[in-house]
Write an enzyme that holds these catalytic residues in place. Structure first.
Site, PDB file in Angstrom:
ATOM      1  CD  GLU A 269      -2.937   1.131   0.210  1.00 41.28           C
ATOM      2  OE1 GLU A 269      -3.314   0.024  -0.244  1.00 41.28           O
ATOM      3  OE2 GLU A 269      -3.358   2.222  -0.205  1.00 41.28           O
ATOM      4  CD1 TRP A 276      -2.121   6.036  -5.222  1.00 43.54           C
ATOM      5  CD2 TRP A 276      -3.062   7.515  -6.628  1.00 43.54           C
ATOM      6  NE1 TRP A 276      -3.421   5.649  -5.464  1.00 43.54           N
ATOM      7  CE2 TRP A 276      -4.018   6.533  -6.315  1.00 43.54           C
ATOM      8  CE3 TRP A 276      -3.421   8.550  -7.491  1.00 43.54           C
ATOM      9  CZ2 TRP A 276      -5.309   6.551  -6.825  1.00 43.54           C
ATOM     10  CZ3 TRP A 276      -4.708   8.574  -8.008  1.00 43.54           C
ATOM     11  CH2 TRP A 276      -5.639   7.584  -7.677  1.00 43.54           C
ATOM     12  CG  ASN A 339      -3.804  11.496   1.859  1.00 41.61           C
ATOM     13  OD1 ASN A 339      -3.789  12.306   0.949  1.00 41.61           O
ATOM     14  ND2 ASN A 339      -4.490  10.363   1.793  1.00 41.61           N
ATOM     15  CD1 TRP A 380      -5.400  21.240  -3.796  1.00 39.59           C
ATOM     16  CD2 TRP A 380      -7.575  21.572  -3.370  1.00 39.59           C
ATOM     17  NE1 TRP A 380      -5.509  21.781  -2.541  1.00 39.59           N
ATOM     18  CE2 TRP A 380      -6.824  22.001  -2.259  1.00 39.59           C
ATOM     19  CE3 TRP A 380      -8.956  21.676  -3.320  1.00 39.59           C
ATOM     20  CZ2 TRP A 380      -7.414  22.516  -1.103  1.00 39.59           C
ATOM     21  CZ3 TRP A 380      -9.561  22.193  -2.179  1.00 39.59           C
ATOM     22  CH2 TRP A 380      -8.792  22.604  -1.095  1.00 39.59           C
TER      23      TRP A 380
HETATM   24  C1  LIG Z   1      -6.072  18.193  -1.659  1.00 34.78           C
HETATM   25  C2  LIG Z   1      -4.755  17.438  -1.581  1.00 34.78           C
HETATM   26  C3  LIG Z   1      -3.571  18.111  -1.801  1.00 34.78           C
HETATM   27  C4  LIG Z   1      -2.357  17.418  -1.757  1.00 34.78           C
HETATM   28  N1  LIG Z   1      -1.191  18.109  -1.991  1.00 34.78           N
HETATM   29  C5  LIG Z   1      -0.006  17.452  -2.011  1.00 34.78           C
HETATM   30  C6  LIG Z   1       1.212  18.128  -2.285  1.00 34.78           C
HETATM   31  O1  LIG Z   1       1.229  19.330  -2.548  1.00 34.78           O
HETATM   32  N2  LIG Z   1       2.365  17.419  -2.239  1.00 34.78           N
HETATM   33  C7  LIG Z   1       2.381  16.087  -1.966  1.00 34.78           C
HETATM   34  O2  LIG Z   1       3.464  15.479  -1.962  1.00 34.78           O
HETATM   35  N3  LIG Z   1       1.247  15.412  -1.732  1.00 34.78           N
HETATM   36  C8  LIG Z   1       0.057  16.047  -1.731  1.00 34.78           C
HETATM   37  N4  LIG Z   1      -1.091  15.354  -1.451  1.00 34.78           N
HETATM   38  C9  LIG Z   1      -1.016  13.894  -1.257  1.00 34.78           C
HETATM   39  C10 LIG Z   1      -0.809  13.454   0.203  1.00 34.78           C
HETATM   40  O3  LIG Z   1      -1.746  14.070   1.032  1.00 34.78           O
HETATM   41  C11 LIG Z   1       0.596  13.721   0.736  1.00 34.78           C
HETATM   42  O4  LIG Z   1       1.560  13.227  -0.159  1.00 34.78           O
HETATM   43  C12 LIG Z   1       0.825  13.036   2.086  1.00 34.78           C
HETATM   44  O5  LIG Z   1      -0.134  13.448   3.025  1.00 34.78           O
HETATM   45  C13 LIG Z   1       2.216  13.374   2.597  1.00 34.78           C
HETATM   46  O6  LIG Z   1       2.452  12.760   3.824  1.00 34.78           O
HETATM   47  P1  LIG Z   1       3.470  11.541   3.939  1.00 34.78           P
HETATM   48  O7  LIG Z   1       4.742  11.866   3.249  1.00 34.78           O
HETATM   49  O8  LIG Z   1       3.534  11.163   5.371  1.00 34.78           O
HETATM   50  O9  LIG Z   1       2.697  10.459   3.070  1.00 34.78           O
HETATM   51  P2  LIG Z   1       2.797   8.852   2.993  1.00 34.78           P
HETATM   52  O10 LIG Z   1       1.433   8.330   3.253  1.00 34.78           O
HETATM   53  O11 LIG Z   1       3.899   8.364   3.857  1.00 34.78           O
HETATM   54  O12 LIG Z   1       3.113   8.610   1.475  1.00 34.78           O
HETATM   55  C14 LIG Z   1       4.443   8.482   0.958  1.00 34.78           C
HETATM   56  C15 LIG Z   1       4.628   9.371  -0.226  1.00 34.78           C
HETATM   57  O13 LIG Z   1       3.762   8.982  -1.294  1.00 34.78           O
HETATM   58  C16 LIG Z   1       3.314  10.136  -1.998  1.00 34.78           C
HETATM   59  N5  LIG Z   1       1.862  10.230  -1.844  1.00 34.78           N
HETATM   60  C17 LIG Z   1       1.114   9.837  -0.791  1.00 34.78           C
HETATM   61  N6  LIG Z   1      -0.203  10.047  -1.044  1.00 34.78           N
HETATM   62  C18 LIG Z   1      -0.272  10.584  -2.268  1.00 34.78           C
HETATM   63  C19 LIG Z   1      -1.342  11.025  -3.089  1.00 34.78           C
HETATM   64  N7  LIG Z   1      -2.617  10.924  -2.708  1.00 34.78           N
HETATM   65  N8  LIG Z   1      -1.054  11.552  -4.290  1.00 34.78           N
HETATM   66  C20 LIG Z   1       0.221  11.635  -4.724  1.00 34.78           C
HETATM   67  N9  LIG Z   1       1.280  11.231  -3.997  1.00 34.78           N
HETATM   68  C21 LIG Z   1       1.039  10.711  -2.786  1.00 34.78           C
HETATM   69  C22 LIG Z   1       3.986  11.345  -1.354  1.00 34.78           C
HETATM   70  O14 LIG Z   1       5.162  11.627  -2.067  1.00 34.78           O
HETATM   71  C23 LIG Z   1       4.283  10.829   0.034  1.00 34.78           C
HETATM   72  O15 LIG Z   1       5.354  11.484   0.652  1.00 34.78           O
HETATM   73  C24 LIG Z   1      -2.330  16.026  -1.496  1.00 34.78           C
HETATM   74  C25 LIG Z   1      -3.549  15.367  -1.267  1.00 34.78           C
HETATM   75  C26 LIG Z   1      -4.749  16.062  -1.307  1.00 34.78           C
HETATM   76  C27 LIG Z   1      -6.028  15.317  -1.056  1.00 34.78           C
END
Ligand SMILES: Cc1cc2nc3c(=O)[nH]c(=O)nc-3n(C[C@H](O)[C@H](O)[C@H](O)COP(=O)(O)OP(=O)(O)OC[C@H]3O[C@@H](n4cnc5c(N)ncnc54)[C@H](O)[C@@H]3O)c2cc1C
Length: 472
Positions: A269, A276, A339, A380
């Site tokens: 996951e 993604w 997220n 978004w």
């Molecule tokens: C409205 C909205 C805006 C967002 N804006 C951004 C943004 O500007 N930059 C950003 O990196 N992510 C964005 N995300 C996706 C996601 O929310 C973040 O990547 C995540 O919360 C970052 O926390 P983490 O590194 O602990 O994520 P983890 O859950 O640990 O995920 C690992 C990595 O996977 C990638 N990832 C995870 N979820 C997504 C996703 N849904 N889409 C694309 N890549 C993902 C990121 O690079 C993240 O660091 C957005 C999501 C939403 C719904």
């Protein structure tokens, strides 16, 4: 000598372009001259938190070079002029950089390439930022995928490169660098929220901590913001303070160590989230227009309401919907938001307040330390039902039930909304049903809901139906 022009790859480890310039793969060459350019056209899109993170990452990178008898050349100006000038000044055999896929970056890079061609200076741009380059995972007809599922399957089945070696003293040019500007020099105030520790060392620590433990429960745990069980690698992946191959390698090690099916599924996951990120970059590279336009077409324009007071309440975390306000305040306090809560606040802005997703995107761009054009836009447009794989417009999150499901004990809400600290979870999750007198007695400083969710749900459906979307 070969110049390596750092952009969003602020690391020495697992950096394909740098390794190439340093002669560590491909034909033997090097040593590398590391260069970073502050470009005002890029800084115009910057924000205090992101530029703070970038400067901290650059300071670490420079220290790494200095510890190896080299340094980081730092310039400010238009890369179209600066890159050829530096190449001439150091008598470079070649200039190397890692490709960037946003529209602005691609235009700039094409111009820099042309300037180097005109100056008869050899150059090479390589692919580094993703495992699989835009254009390399396509439908059978050769098109970019507009839905994630098939993309994700192909992404998973493709072989991944191993990390590239990091240059050491012998691979780096013996040069003296330049001081780094301050945040104020670059025209930014200190950020409102905190910014995570930047640099490869901090990123590696985050990766190691996550892979040692939380990755095995990620599939379930990632949905609960109070657990804070995600990797927090987003700013690192945005700025390239860690390489994607290094991250993936750590996940394969976690997979090998997993002792249950549930743990293996959790690792998968997490890998899917990395996919993604690549999916959205493929979409952006193929359709740069998505930065300002809906990806999905509606027959008529969506008539957003764009009420400025409601937008201000959303930004301030004063909507009277506790999970929404907690998320918006986490963003202000930490330049980050979980997220699940990003999805909730984005749905709330577009479907409860009926405000154009571009307003939300602009605010996130201004505040998020991890703002990444592709991911932010993808998120978004997903929430607004205008994007690839978007939520169908008639699926509208109920912010109260989302709060109850994903923050049942209101721990996350209590952390970020101090006015509600003395209020128990039941009353928090039924805040919209309490009378004004009950609300005032429970938390006098916390607002009543700015809108009625049930009414706005009907209004939003009508708004989308009037635009005659094809999202169902
Ligand atoms: C409205 C909205 C805006 C967002 N804006 C951004 C943004 O500007 N930059 C950003 O990196 N992510 C964005 N995300 C996706 C996601 O929310 C973040 O990547 C995540 O919360 C970052 O926390 P983490 O590194 O602990 O994520 P983890 O859950 O640990 O995920 C690992 C990595 O996977 C990638 N990832 C995870 N979820 C997504 C996703 N849904 N889409 C694309 N890549 C993902 C990121 O690079 C993240 O660091 C957005 C999501 C939403 C719904």
């Amino acid at each position: 000598m070969q110049v390596h022009w750092h952009r969003r790859d602020l690391r020495r480890h697992d950096n394909r372009g740098l390794a190439l310039a340093a002669g560590l793969h491909g034909e033997r060459s090097g040593p590398a001259v590391p260069l970073f350019i502050f470009d005002d056209a890029v800084l115009d899109h910057g924000s205090a938190s992101r530029v703070r993170f970038m400067l901290d990452a650059l300071a670490e990178l420079r220290a790494e070079y200095r510890a190896r008898g080299s340094d980081l050349l730092v310039r400010r100006g238009d890369p179209r002029k600066v890159v050829p000038d530096v190449a001439t000044a150091v008598d470079a055999d070649r200039v190397v950089w890692n490709r960037d896929y946003s529209g602005l970056a691609r235009e700039r890079d094409a111009d820099v390439r042309q300037a180097l061609v005109d100056a008869d200076q050899p150059r090479e741009a390589v692919h580094d930022h993703l495992h699989h380059e835009p254009g390399s995972i396509t439908t059978n007809a050769g098109d970019t995928y507009s839905v994630y599922t098939y993309f994700g399957r192909k992404w998973k089945d493709r072989e991944k490169d191993a990390p590239y070696p990091a240059p050491e003293a012998d691979d780096l040019a013996d040069i003296s660098g330049d001081p780094l500007p301050s945040l104020a020099d670059l025209g930014f105030d200190e950020p409102e929220g905190s910014v995570p520790e930047a640099g490869h060392e901090a990123a590696s620590r985050r990766l190691e901590t996550f892979c040692a433990d939380a990755i095995e429960r990620y599939e379930e745990s990632r949905e609960y913001p109070a657990r804070d069980d995600t990797s927090r690698l987003s700013a690192d992946l945005k700025w390239g303070t860690i390489g994607v191959r290094e991250v993936y390698e750590a996940t394969t090690e976690a997979m090998a160590a997993a002792e249950s099916e549930a743990a293996e599924e959790s690792v998968e996951e997490f890998q899917a989230q990395l996919a993604w990120r690549e999916f959205y970059t493929h979409v952006l590279a193929d359709s740069p227009r998505v930065v300002t336009e809906n990806y999905k077409s509606y027959e008529d324009p969506i008539e957003w309401q764009n009420d400025s007071e409601e937008l201000a309440a959303w930004k301030a975390g004063e909507t009277g919907y506790p999970i929404v306000d907690a998320g918006m305040r986490q963003l202000r306090r930490e330049s980050f938001m979980h997220n699940r809560v990003r999805m909730i606040v984005a749905s709330f802005l577009t479907k409860d307040l009926m405000i154009d997703w571009r307003e939300g995107y602009a605010h996130f761009k201004n505040k998020l330390v991890d703002h990444d054009t592709a991911n932010d836009n993808g998120g978004w447009q997903w929430a607004a039902s205008t994007g690839t794989d978007a939520q169908p417009y008639f699926r509208i999150f109920n912010p109260m039930t989302q709060g109850e499901r994903y923050d049942p004990d209101a721990e996350y809400i209590h952390t970020y909304v101090p006015e509600l600290r003395g209020v128990d979870a039941d009353r928090i999750h039924s805040w919209h049903e309490l009378s004004d007198a009950e609300r005032t007695a429970a938390a006098p400083d916390y607002p009543a809901p700015v809108v009625d969710h049930s009414e706005r749900r009907e209004d939003a459906l009508a708004m989308y139906e009037a635009a005659r979307g094809e999202s169902d």
